[in-house]
Every structure is written in structure tokens, then in C-alpha cells.
Design a protein around this motif. Structure first.
Motif, PDB file in Angstrom:
ATOM      1  N   LEU A  20       0.830  -1.201   0.000  1.00  0.00           N
ATOM      2  CA  LEU A  20       0.000   0.000   0.000  1.00  0.00           C
ATOM      3  C   LEU A  20       0.864   1.251   0.000  1.00  0.00           C
ATOM      4  O   LEU A  20       0.616   2.193  -0.767  1.00  0.00           O
ATOM      5  N   LEU A  21       1.880   1.279   0.846  1.00  0.00           N
ATOM      6  CA  LEU A  21       2.775   2.439   0.904  1.00  0.00           C
ATOM      7  C   LEU A  21       3.534   2.613  -0.408  1.00  0.00           C
ATOM      8  O   LEU A  21       3.699   3.739  -0.900  1.00  0.00           O
ATOM      9  N   ILE A  22       3.968   1.535  -0.999  1.00  0.00           N
ATOM     10  CA  ILE A  22       4.675   1.620  -2.289  1.00  0.00           C
ATOM     11  C   ILE A  22       3.733   2.162  -3.367  1.00  0.00           C
ATOM     12  O   ILE A  22       4.120   3.001  -4.179  1.00  0.00           O
ATOM     13  N   GLY A  23       2.483   1.739  -3.363  1.00  0.00           N
ATOM     14  CA  GLY A  23       1.503   2.227  -4.338  1.00  0.00           C
ATOM     15  C   GLY A  23       1.242   3.720  -4.188  1.00  0.00           C
ATOM     16  O   GLY A  23       1.153   4.455  -5.179  1.00  0.00           O
ATOM     17  N   ILE A  24       1.121   4.198  -2.955  1.00  0.00           N
ATOM     18  CA  ILE A  24       0.877   5.622  -2.715  1.00  0.00           C
ATOM     19  C   ILE A  24       2.068   6.451  -3.176  1.00  0.00           C
ATOM     20  O   ILE A  24       1.903   7.486  -3.830  1.00  0.00           O
ATOM     21  N   VAL A  25       3.281   5.999  -2.847  1.00  0.00           N
ATOM     22  CA  VAL A  25       4.489   6.737  -3.251  1.00  0.00           C
ATOM     23  C   VAL A  25       4.594   6.797  -4.766  1.00  0.00           C
ATOM     24  O   VAL A  25       4.889   7.850  -5.347  1.00  0.00           O
ATOM     25  N   LEU A  26       4.345   5.676  -5.450  1.00  0.00           N
ATOM     26  CA  LEU A  26       4.416   5.664  -6.915  1.00  0.00           C
ATOM     27  C   LEU A  26       3.346   6.556  -7.545  1.00  0.00           C
ATOM     28  O   LEU A  26       3.605   7.230  -8.545  1.00  0.00           O
ATOM     29  N   ALA A  27       2.167   6.586  -6.966  1.00  0.00           N
ATOM     30  CA  ALA A  27       1.099   7.447  -7.487  1.00  0.00           C
ATOM     31  C   ALA A  27       1.475   8.913  -7.353  1.00  0.00           C
ATOM     32  O   ALA A  27       1.267   9.720  -8.270  1.00  0.00           O
ATOM     33  N   LEU A  28       2.028   9.296  -6.207  1.00  0.00           N
ATOM     34  CA  LEU A  28       2.441  10.687  -6.006  1.00  0.00           C
ATOM     35  C   LEU A  28       3.570  11.075  -6.951  1.00  0.00           C
ATOM     36  O   LEU A  28       3.580  12.182  -7.509  1.00  0.00           O
ATOM     37  N   LEU A  29       4.533  10.177  -7.155  1.00  0.00           N
ATOM     38  CA  LEU A  29       5.627  10.462  -8.084  1.00  0.00           C
ATOM     39  C   LEU A  29       5.106  10.592  -9.521  1.00  0.00           C
ATOM     40  O   LEU A  29       5.542  11.472 -10.266  1.00  0.00           O
ATOM     41  N   GLY A  30       4.179   9.747  -9.902  1.00  0.00           N
ATOM     42  CA  GLY A  30       3.605   9.834 -11.243  1.00  0.00           C
ATOM     43  C   GLY A  30       2.824  11.116 -11.450  1.00  0.00           C
ATOM     44  O   GLY A  30       2.922  11.759 -12.497  1.00  0.00           O
ATOM     45  N   ALA A  31       2.050  11.504 -10.453  1.00  0.00           N
ATOM     46  CA  ALA A  31       1.282  12.745 -10.560  1.00  0.00           C
ATOM     47  C   ALA A  31       2.211  13.946 -10.641  1.00  0.00           C
ATOM     48  O   ALA A  31       2.007  14.862 -11.445  1.00  0.00           O
ATOM     49  N   GLY A  32       3.235  13.965  -9.812  1.00  0.00           N
ATOM     50  CA  GLY A  32       4.195  15.075  -9.843  1.00  0.00           C
ATOM     51  C   GLY A  32       4.938  15.144 -11.167  1.00  0.00           C
ATOM     52  O   GLY A  32       5.134  16.218 -11.736  1.00  0.00           O
ATOM     53  N   GLY A  33       5.330  13.992 -11.690  1.00  0.00           N
ATOM     54  CA  GLY A  33       6.019  13.961 -12.981  1.00  0.00           C
ATOM     55  C   GLY A  33       5.118  14.413 -14.123  1.00  0.00           C
ATOM     56  O   GLY A  33       5.543  15.142 -15.021  1.00  0.00           O
ATOM     57  N   GLY A  34       3.868  14.006 -14.095  1.00  0.00           N
ATOM     58  CA  GLY A  34       2.918  14.432 -15.123  1.00  0.00           C
ATOM     59  C   GLY A  34       2.665  15.929 -15.079  1.00  0.00           C
ATOM     60  O   GLY A  34       2.618  16.607 -16.112  1.00  0.00           O
ATOM     61  N   PHE A  35       2.522  16.457 -13.874  1.00  0.00           N
ATOM     62  CA  PHE A  35       2.322  17.901 -13.713  1.00  0.00           C
ATOM     63  C   PHE A  35       3.515  18.669 -14.271  1.00  0.00           C
ATOM     64  O   PHE A  35       3.365  19.638 -15.005  1.00  0.00           O
TER      65      PHE A  35
END
Length: 163
Positions: A20-35
Motif C-alpha cells: 500500500l505504501l509503495i503504491g501511494i508513493v508511486l502514485a504521487l511520483l507519477g502525478a508530480g512527474g505528469g504535472f
């Protein structure tokens, strides 16, 4: 029986929170990279914004200097219902400066069109506060048709009183 329920075999196993923690971290990194990619223009978003701004500026017909032509006030008798007998209406037209004299010359025709339109509108539409914007748009379009393309930019309602 109470001894059987306390054995480790009957207790539910707790799952690890690591996925779960790995999924949240990856989602935040993906969102930041997309932005970052969109804001920096790497994905072509910057070209679209510049193109949209250029189109928006080209379609704005607001004149540098506004000239206003006052229309004669109208008093329109309403059908007797609800205690309201008359509508008092006055307006001014925002006109391109080079056409101010031409529009002023045809104000009787413009007043006639507005008078005919306001007499045809239902009393319920006149009483609705939200309908004033819609009525204004309808009147502006009729005035633009009478005056000609590009001459009248806006209709400013100075008085709209039901009495």
C-alpha cells in the motif's frame, strides 16, 4: 471451547502495509512527474495554451474607445396579473465609434424592435431575476440584426422596473 478460539490457528492473519505504501508513493511520483511535464511544455500543453490565448484575443471585438448611444425610455403595459401594470425600460448601446452616427439615426427602428420583443415576453419571464441575462442577450441580438454586423457591441440596461 474457549481454548480453541485462543489458538494462533484461528486468529486472522494481518497483511503487510508495505504494498500500500509503495503504491501511494508511486502514485504521487507519477502525478508530480505528469504535472511537471505538462507545465514545462514537454507534452505539448504549452503550444495549446499559447494557441488558445491567440484565438481568444482575435475573437474579442471590444473597441479601444467606447461610444454610447442612449435609447429613448420605454414604458410597456403588461397584462393585469399580480398587481404589476407596467415595465419601465431604458438602455444604452455600446457602439463602434465610426458607426455612432449611423446607429443614432436608426434608434427609432431599434426602439420599435425592443418594444415589440418586450411586449411579447411572458410576465413570468420578466419577474424571474435570473432571466434578465437571457432577455438582455435576446435584445442585443435583435439590435445587432437591425443595426448591421459589427456596429453594436453591447446593450447596457440602465433601468428595468416592474411597477
Amino acid at each position: 471451547m474457549s481454548e480453541e478460539s485462543d489458538t494462533p490457528e484461528n486468529t486472522p492473519a494481518k497483511g503487510s502495509k508495505k504494498p500500500l505504501l509503495i503504491g501511494i508513493v508511486l502514485a504521487l511520483l507519477g502525478a508530480g512527474g505528469g504535472f511537471f511535464a505538462v507545465q514545462s511544455g514537454m507534452l505539448g500543453g504549452g503550444e495549446y495554451v499559447e494557441e488558445a490565448e491567440a484565438q481568444d484575443d482575435s475573437h474579442t471585438p471590444t473597441p479601444e474607445v467606447a461610444t454610447f448611444v442612449a435609447l429613448d425610455p420605454l414604458v410597456i403595459s403588461l397584462p393585469r396579473s399580480g398587481g404589476r401594470d407596467h415595465l419601465r425600460f431604458s438602455a444604452q448601446l455600446e457602439v463602434a465609434p465610426e458607426y455612432a452616427d449611423e446607429v443614432a439615426a436608426i434608434t427609432p427602428r431599434i426602439v420599435d424592435v425592443l418594444n415589440g420583443y418586450l411586449r411579447a415576453v411572458d410576465l413570468a419571464d420578466l419577474e424571474d431575476p435570473a432571466a434578465l441575462t437571457r432577455l438582455r442577450g435576446q435584445m442585443l441580438r435583435r439590435v445587432q440584426i437591425v443595426a448591421g454586423e459589427g456596429r453594436v457591441h453591447d446593450l447596457l440596461i440602465m433601468e428595468f422596473v416592474l411597477s
